[in-house]
Design an enzyme around this catalytic site. Structure first.
Site, PDB file in Angstrom:
ATOM      1  CE1 TYR A 140      -3.287  -2.709  -0.029  1.00 48.83           C
ATOM      2  CE2 TYR A 140      -3.775  -2.298   2.272  1.00 48.83           C
ATOM      3  CZ  TYR A 140      -4.017  -2.990   1.097  1.00 48.83           C
ATOM      4  OH  TYR A 140      -4.994  -3.945   1.066  1.00 48.83           O
ATOM      5  CE  LYS A 191       0.522 -16.931  -2.381  1.00 47.30           C
ATOM      6  NZ  LYS A 191      -0.079 -18.243  -2.690  1.00 47.30           N
ATOM      7  CG  ASP A 224      -2.490 -19.545  -0.761  1.00 46.30           C
ATOM      8  OD1 ASP A 224      -1.606 -19.556   0.119  1.00 46.30           O
ATOM      9  OD2 ASP A 224      -2.375 -20.194  -1.815  1.00 46.30           O
ATOM     10  CG  ASP A 248      -7.157  -4.525   3.857  1.00 46.64           C
ATOM     11  OD1 ASP A 248      -8.133  -4.486   4.630  1.00 46.64           O
ATOM     12  OD2 ASP A 248      -7.031  -3.767   2.882  1.00 46.64           O
ATOM     13  CG  ASP A 252     -12.216  -6.686   6.256  1.00 46.68           C
ATOM     14  OD1 ASP A 252     -12.045  -6.196   7.389  1.00 46.68           O
ATOM     15  OD2 ASP A 252     -12.471  -6.000   5.254  1.00 46.68           O
TER      16      ASP A 252
END
Ligand code: NAD
Length: 374
Positions: A140, A191, A224, A248, A252
């Site tokens: 970001y 990852k 993942d 993020d 959520d």
């Protein structure tokens, strides 16, 4: 005295903040907590009054405070305002200026609300996860970034995922420290199989663990897979530490395991300052809910649970935090609900009635404890 800056913000913000303030007042009165509050503008209300979503004066006040409690910012009124001065820009500026690099997102399922989850009750019962998300680095913020036009007329969008040793260590340290106060287990997610930044993340978390936190159980998981495991068997997790982007999404996802946006608090912590204090912002994870704002039907408990986090992480007021969380659990067990968590056979309360019920429960808990000691 402990200085708290209150930023009610927009939409339902002032309504839920009012109930949090009453709770803070209760602890001052009953526990001599020494919590001193002052109020400031942020978001849309600040744009309306000062032309910017966060004024320098409020930023200064926040810098000097022991803790900040924010409700929510934004709303349709400001949707067309220039991106750089949108209500959300005020919040991003606050996080950036105070260097709040560790975002703590608990996902806890209260027994009384187990049926509010979209997962089966036996999968989420007793769930208590803490996600620690890196908040000021990663894709970001990484450079280069932008959208460019290519010679062949196509466009190309670029963002850069980047982390340094220092950034990884400081957020992992927060995760290890918090795990020691919980079930002593950290799962680090990245990852590493396809990203160099992920490989570095895994190596550096491992190195820090070896050097300083061998007593904490550490495992690594691809992000993942973590997304899948959160739905398959969420109880395997205690503390999850991960980067800005994966955090993020995973936080959520984890919050939805609880099924109730109005129940979820968060904390964003910075480094320890020279005066020994740690910059800290506490806020519910929900937004300003323009659809229900001003109707006295919003759930104030996410904001009040953020106060409990503030007691715990900024003021070392563990007893008070436990008492507040216990009072919330009790009123839920008694079937008291705001609209968003309403269930059959329960009693529906307004925002202010929920706040008042909580104070009543705190009074009752206090007298039970006093009676038990007598
Ligand atoms: P939202 O969280 O405001 O609302 C989503 C849904 O949840 C709505 O139906 C709302 O009524 C409900 N809800 C939210 N909080 C509730 C509460 N305490 N009690 C009962 N119901 C509640 O998300 P949104 O609708 O996507 O965004 C609305 C505005 O809030 C936008 O301007 C957005 O940019 C802003 N926003 C701000 C923050 C923040 O301040 N940190 C976070 C998210 C969104």
């Amino acid at each position: 005295m402990k200085q708290i800056v209150l930023l009610p913000g927009d939409g339902l913000g002032p309504e839920v903040m009012a109930e949090a303030v009453k709770t803070i007042g209760w602890f001052n009165k009953n526990f001599s907590a020494g919590l001193e509050t002052s109020t400031g503008d942020i978001g849309g209300c600040s744009i309306d009054k000062h032309g910017v979503p966060l004024s320098d004066a409020i930023l200064k006040k926040c810098r000097e405070a022991d803790a900040i409690l924010l409700a929510a910012v934004g709303g349709p009124k400001w949707d067309k305002v220039d991106y750089a001065i949108r209500p959300e820009a005020g919040l991003l500026k606050l996080r950036k200026e105070l260097e709040l690099y560790a975002n703590l997102r608990p996902a806890k399922v209260f027994d009384a609300l187990v049926d509010a989850s979209s997962l089966k009750a036996h999968i989420v019962k007793g769930l208590d996860i803490l996600i620690v998300r890196e908040l000021t680095g990663g894709v970001y913020f990484g450079e280069p970034r932008g959208i460019e036009k290519l010679p062949n007329g196509e466009r190309r969008g670029v963002n850069t995922q980047v982390y340094t040793t220092h950034e990884i260590h400081r957020v992992a340290r927060v995760a290890f420290e918090l795990a020691r106060k919980r079930k002593n287990k950290v799962t680090s997610c990245e990852k590493a199989n396809v990203m160099e930044s992920g490989k570095l993340w895994r190596e550096e978390v491992t190195a820090l663990h070896q050097a300083e936190y061998k007593d904490v159980e550490l495992s690594h998981m691809y992000a993942d897979n973590c997304a899948m495991q959160l739905l398959r068997n969420p109880s395997q997790f205690d503390v999850i530490v991960t980067d800005n982007l994966f955090g993020d999404i995973l936080s959520d996802e984890a919050s939805m395991l609880t099924g109730s946006l109005g129940m979820l608090p968060s904390a964003s912590l910075g480094g320890i300052r020279p005066d020994g204090k740690r910059a800290a912002l506490y806020e519910p994870i929900h937004g300003s809910a323009p659809d229900i704002a001003g109707k006295n039907i919003a759930n104030p408990l996410a904001t009040i649970l953020s106060v409990a986090m503030m007691f715990r992480y900024s003021f070392d007021m563990m007893k008070e935090a436990d008492l507040l969380e216990q009072a919330i659990e009790n009123i839920l067990n008694k079937g008291l609900r705001t609209t968003d968590i309403m269930a059959e056979g329960c009693k529906k309360l307004s925002t202010s009635e929920m706040g008042a019920a909580l104070l009543g429960e705190l009074d009752a808990l206090k007298s039970t404890k006093v009676a038990a000691r007598a």
